[in-house]
Design an enzyme around this catalytic site. Structure first.
Site, PDB file in Angstrom:
ATOM      1  N   GLY A  16      -0.869  11.077  13.826  1.00  0.00           N
ATOM      2  CA  GLY A  16      -1.776  12.229  13.695  1.00  0.00           C
ATOM      3  C   GLY A  16      -1.072  13.356  12.948  1.00  0.00           C
ATOM      4  O   GLY A  16       0.142  13.506  13.059  1.00  0.00           O
ATOM      5  N   ARG A  77      -2.685   6.206  11.253  1.00  0.00           N
ATOM      6  CA  ARG A  77      -2.168   5.303  12.285  1.00  0.00           C
ATOM      7  C   ARG A  77      -2.410   3.896  11.760  1.00  0.00           C
ATOM      8  O   ARG A  77      -3.551   3.551  11.450  1.00  0.00           O
ATOM      9  CB  ARG A  77      -2.900   5.537  13.608  1.00  0.00           C
ATOM     10  N   ASP A 108       6.188   9.092  18.642  1.00  0.00           N
ATOM     11  CA  ASP A 108       7.009   7.993  19.144  1.00  0.00           C
ATOM     12  C   ASP A 108       6.604   6.621  18.601  1.00  0.00           C
ATOM     13  O   ASP A 108       7.452   5.768  18.345  1.00  0.00           O
ATOM     14  CB  ASP A 108       7.074   7.996  20.681  1.00  0.00           C
ATOM     15  N   THR A 131       3.797  16.545  16.615  1.00  0.00           N
ATOM     16  CA  THR A 131       2.510  16.322  17.285  1.00  0.00           C
ATOM     17  C   THR A 131       2.126  17.587  18.041  1.00  0.00           C
ATOM     18  O   THR A 131       2.998  18.258  18.615  1.00  0.00           O
ATOM     19  CB  THR A 131       2.519  15.125  18.275  1.00  0.00           C
ATOM     20  N   ASP A 133       0.779  17.652  20.733  1.00  0.00           N
ATOM     21  CA  ASP A 133       0.777  17.370  22.177  1.00  0.00           C
ATOM     22  C   ASP A 133       2.075  17.777  22.892  1.00  0.00           C
ATOM     23  O   ASP A 133       2.091  17.900  24.114  1.00  0.00           O
ATOM     24  CB  ASP A 133       0.545  15.872  22.420  1.00  0.00           C
ATOM     25  N   ASP A 135       4.572  15.994  23.587  1.00  0.00           N
ATOM     26  CA  ASP A 135       4.769  15.015  24.667  1.00  0.00           C
ATOM     27  C   ASP A 135       5.748  13.899  24.318  1.00  0.00           C
ATOM     28  O   ASP A 135       5.659  12.805  24.872  1.00  0.00           O
ATOM     29  CB  ASP A 135       3.399  14.407  25.043  1.00  0.00           C
ATOM     30  N   ARG A 177      -3.408  14.375  24.445  1.00  0.00           N
ATOM     31  CA  ARG A 177      -3.249  12.963  24.791  1.00  0.00           C
ATOM     32  C   ARG A 177      -3.173  12.859  26.312  1.00  0.00           C
ATOM     33  O   ARG A 177      -3.996  13.451  26.986  1.00  0.00           O
ATOM     34  CB  ARG A 177      -1.992  12.412  24.093  1.00  0.00           C
TER      35      ARG A 177
HETATM   36  O1  F6P Z   1      -1.719  13.076  19.186  1.00  0.00           O
HETATM   37  C1  F6P Z   1      -2.433  14.113  18.608  1.00  0.00           C
HETATM   38  C2  F6P Z   1      -3.884  14.057  18.987  1.00  0.00           C
HETATM   39  O2  F6P Z   1      -4.532  15.128  18.372  1.00  0.00           O
HETATM   40  C3  F6P Z   1      -4.149  14.035  20.500  1.00  0.00           C
HETATM   41  O3  F6P Z   1      -4.081  15.312  21.079  1.00  0.00           O
HETATM   42  C4  F6P Z   1      -5.521  13.422  20.551  1.00  0.00           C
HETATM   43  O4  F6P Z   1      -5.747  12.764  21.775  1.00  0.00           O
HETATM   44  C5  F6P Z   1      -5.473  12.430  19.424  1.00  0.00           C
HETATM   45  O5  F6P Z   1      -4.476  12.862  18.524  1.00  0.00           O
HETATM   46  C6  F6P Z   1      -6.772  12.274  18.663  1.00  0.00           C
HETATM   47  O6  F6P Z   1      -6.611  11.283  17.736  1.00  0.00           O
HETATM   48  P1  F6P Z   1      -7.662  10.931  16.579  1.00  0.00           P
HETATM   49  O7  F6P Z   1      -7.382  11.847  15.445  1.00  0.00           O
HETATM   50  O8  F6P Z   1      -7.342   9.520  16.243  1.00  0.00           O
HETATM   51  O9  F6P Z   1      -9.031  11.139  17.147  1.00  0.00           O
END
Ligand code: F6P
Length: 328
Positions: A16, A77, A108, A131, A133, A135, A177
């Site tokens: 992300g 991803r 990670d 990120t 998050d 995390d 997340r």
């Molecule tokens: O990891 C970053 C993040 O924005 C999280 O907070 C969230 O759950 C996820 O990515 C959303 O992912 P996507 O862009 O695939 O919807």
């Protein structure tokens, strides 16, 4: 520690996007150029390695990117990178270009892929944690978190204006997340009556009980809800609160808006330092390591193992402090 001479460096962004990625990749590029390295970039993360989206990267290409959110290298991803056959193809294209080291900006999962690639004979790799998050195990800070917190806080401040004017109660859902870091910081700074995070689960019945027995009745209020791995869960929660108590809560899911926008000073500065040290550590012969922040210092730690899961919020007394402040 492998100390063979480094000549060609590749930069990619993966996973992300996070505000501050551009400041990090700019610092990596400029440090590498000043050390006499030839620098390449690849668009679209690991997918780009397969598609051979490589290009020679120069300072001109990072002009005016510091203040922009997202990543000028695009990202993604790429599930197929978990397969060895896919990594073998990537390694072949990297060998063809003569890449001997790589800086990966991501999370990670991205570092796991880089680590496997290196173990299988690929380039030496250092990761920079990015990120919103916050995390990732091994670091107390990830690039993007401060910007996302401030973005979410600004939204909460705006909601407060309308909530106060119309006597409304709001559930505000933030990303994160499976962790509650964003929710806690934003909830405390935004004066949330409750902060609901996965690390301190409470049942809806218990929440309703506390809402019904609060010390003073509130005509308007904000509850911050971490998405907790289930984006949209605040909608279900609002329905449950209504059916258990008749209390009406409007929901506001901040969603992907939290990932965009100009990075804050903290994110740009941290990104610049992490980018600089990533190159310095590669030159010193290190690899399979992540740049990390500990006690406000930049250090280097082994790549985190995604099998251990994400870093969790552990300072639960902060939640209690927030409750006390909001109750009085
Ligand atoms: O990891 C970053 C993040 O924005 C999280 O907070 C969230 O759950 C996820 O990515 C959303 O992912 P996507 O862009 O695939 O919807």
């Amino acid at each position: 520690m492998k100390k063979n001479k480094l000549k060609k460096l590749l930069i990619i962004t993966s996973g992300g996007d996070a505000p501050g990625m551009n400041a990090a990749l700019r610092a990596v590029l400029r440090t590498a150029l000043s050390e006499g390295l030839e620098v390449f970039a690849c668009e679209n993360g690991y997918q780009g390695l397969i598609d051979e989206n490589f290009f020679s990267f120069s300072s001109r290409q990072v002009a005016n990117c510091l203040q922009r959110g997202g990543t000028i290298l695009k990202t993604g991803r790429y599930e197929a990178f978990k397969e060895k056959a896919t990594r073998d193809r990537c390694r072949a294209s990297l060998e063809k270009l003569g890449i001997d080291a790589m800086v990966v900006l991501g999370g990670d999962g991205s570092f796991k892929g880089a680590s496997l690639l290196e173990s299988e004979g690929g380039p030496r790799t250092i990761g920079i944690p990015c990120t919103i998050d916050n995390d990732i195990i091994g670091t107390e800070y990830t690039i993007g978190f401060d910007t996302a917190s401030n973005t979410a806080l600004e939204a909460i401040d705006r909601l407060r204006d309308t909530a106060f004017s119309l006597n409304n109660h709001f559930l505000v859902e933030v990303m994160g997340r499976a962790a509650g870091f964003l929710a806690v910081d934003v909830g405390i700074a935004g004066g949330a009556e409750f902060i609901l995070i996965p690390e301190a689960p409470i049942t809806t019945a218990s929440l309703v009980h506390q809402l019904q027995h609060r010390k003073r009745e509130k005509l308007a209020s904000i509850i911050v809800v971490a998405e907790a791995g289930h984006p949209g869960r605040s909608m279900i929660l609002a329905e449950e609160i209504m059916s258990l108590s008749g209390l009406a809560y409007k929901t506001c899911i901040l969603g992907h808006a939290q990932r965009g926008g100009a990075p804050t000073v903290k994110d740009r500065k941290t990104a610049a330092l992490m980018g600089y040290y990533a190159v310095k550590h590669l030159l010193a012969g290190h690899s399979q390591q992540m740049i990390a922040l500990k006690d406000e210092k930049i250090i280097m730690v082994p790549f985190p193992d995604p099998a251990l899961g994400a870093r969790c919020f552990a300072e639960q007394e902060l939640l209690a402090i927030n409750r006390l402040i909001c109750e009085i």
